[in-house]
Write an enzyme that holds these catalytic residues in place. Structure first.
Site, PDB file in Angstrom:
ATOM      1  N   VAL A   1       0.859  -1.180   0.000  1.00 53.54           N
ATOM      2  CA  VAL A   1       0.000   0.000   0.000  1.00 53.54           C
ATOM      3  C   VAL A   1       0.890   1.223   0.000  1.00 53.54           C
ATOM      4  O   VAL A   1       2.056   1.165   0.381  1.00 53.54           O
ATOM      5  CB  VAL A   1      -0.956   0.018   1.221  1.00 53.54           C
ATOM      6  CG1 VAL A   1      -2.017  -1.054   1.083  1.00 53.54           C
ATOM      7  CG2 VAL A   1      -0.195  -0.137   2.519  1.00 53.54           C
ATOM      8  N   SER A   2       0.329   2.364  -0.425  1.00 54.45           N
ATOM      9  CA  SER A   2       1.141   3.554  -0.664  1.00 54.45           C
ATOM     10  C   SER A   2       1.474   4.347   0.589  1.00 54.45           C
ATOM     11  O   SER A   2       2.457   5.075   0.614  1.00 54.45           O
ATOM     12  CB  SER A   2       0.431   4.471  -1.670  1.00 54.45           C
ATOM     13  OG  SER A   2       0.241   3.798  -2.893  1.00 54.45           O
ATOM     14  N   THR A   3       0.652   4.253   1.624  1.00 56.21           N
ATOM     15  CA  THR A   3       0.894   5.047   2.837  1.00 56.21           C
ATOM     16  C   THR A   3       0.671   4.186   4.068  1.00 56.21           C
ATOM     17  O   THR A   3       0.018   3.135   4.025  1.00 56.21           O
ATOM     18  CB  THR A   3      -0.048   6.265   2.915  1.00 56.21           C
ATOM     19  OG1 THR A   3      -1.389   5.800   3.111  1.00 56.21           O
ATOM     20  CG2 THR A   3       0.022   7.097   1.641  1.00 56.21           C
TER      21      THR A   3
ATOM     22  N   GLN B   1      -3.081   3.459   4.955  1.00 55.49           N
ATOM     23  CA  GLN B   1      -3.839   2.450   4.227  1.00 55.49           C
ATOM     24  C   GLN B   1      -3.582   1.075   4.836  1.00 55.49           C
ATOM     25  O   GLN B   1      -2.583   0.857   5.516  1.00 55.49           O
ATOM     26  CB  GLN B   1      -3.441   2.463   2.747  1.00 55.49           C
ATOM     27  CG  GLN B   1      -3.814   3.748   2.028  1.00 55.49           C
ATOM     28  CD  GLN B   1      -3.332   3.754   0.592  1.00 55.49           C
ATOM     29  OE1 GLN B   1      -2.532   2.914   0.188  1.00 55.49           O
ATOM     30  NE2 GLN B   1      -3.813   4.710  -0.186  1.00 55.49           N
TER      31      GLN B   1
ATOM     32  N   SER C   1       5.292   4.162  -0.932  1.00 54.39           N
ATOM     33  CA  SER C   1       4.813   4.667  -2.219  1.00 54.39           C
ATOM     34  C   SER C   1       5.445   3.901  -3.361  1.00 54.39           C
ATOM     35  O   SER C   1       6.616   3.533  -3.317  1.00 54.39           O
ATOM     36  CB  SER C   1       5.139   6.151  -2.354  1.00 54.39           C
ATOM     37  OG  SER C   1       4.902   6.598  -3.668  1.00 54.39           O
TER      38      SER C   1
END
Length: 198
Positions: free
Chosen positions: A8-10, A13, A36
């Site tokens: 996941v990007s962050t 999340q 990211s």
């Protein structure tokens, strides 16, 4: 053996959707990253690559978990293929253990090669036009064979704008920013906006 990779990007999340998909397929060995896709450093992905062996299958929920740009993704898939590692996406018809999945990946690679050839033709046309006007073009002095062979991939990565110059340098093992500029100038890429990129 199938090995899962989720990202996941962050930090905010969560990985639940991807992990649930892996659980349904019976995959027990899973590596996860919360970082990211733009960042070149993905610690767990690197650990996975050190763990996985020839004949194994790397499973992802979607291919974009492995790279943000088409160029990054194709390069990664080609690296896996060279090591004898299959790749499978749970959300897309990609599974290189099957004939159809292999064909789709091969089509991706052909399209990437076509993109590189189009860029090469545009560069050559620009150089020809410049020479006709009395301006010298072509490969700068001192550009090594190694950099000459990757210059079009570097150009694509730069022009897509999703990757910083530092990340491009690291991904292609380019020793200095001035060398990166020389490589890009060799492809006809304007270098006047480099100072604005971070």
């Amino acid at each position: 053996m199938e090995v899962g990779y989720a990202r996941v990007s962050t930090q905010e999340q969560n990985l639940d959707l991807q992990l649930d998909a892996f659980a349904k397929t019976g995959i027990k060995k899973i590596f996860t990253d919360k970082v990211s896709g733009v960042k070149s450093e993905k610690p767990e992905l690197q650990q996975l690559l050190n763990y996985i062996r020839q004949g194994d299958t790397l499973v992802v929920w979607r291919l974009d978990r492995l790279g943000r740009t088409t160029v990054q993704l194709i390069q990664f898939i080609e690296q896996l293929r060279d090591k004898g590692i299959n790749i499978k996406s749970l959300s897309e018809p990609i599974d290189t253990t099957t004939a159809t999945g292999t064909l789709i990946v091969q089509i991706f690679c052909v399209l990437a090669e076509h993109e590189r050839n189009v860029l090469r033709e545009r560069t050559n046309a620009g150089l020809t036009a410049a020479r006709a006007r009395g301006r010298k073009g072509g490969k700068p002095k001192g550009l090594s064979e190694k950099y000459n062979s990757i210059k079009n991939l570097v150009k694509i990565s730069y022009e897509e704008g999703a990757t910083s110059t530092e990340q491009i340098m690291k991904a292609f093992n380019i020793g200095s920013r001035s060398t990166l500029y020389r490589i890009l100038r060799d492809t006809g890429t304007k270098t006047g906006t480099f100072t604005k990129r971070k």
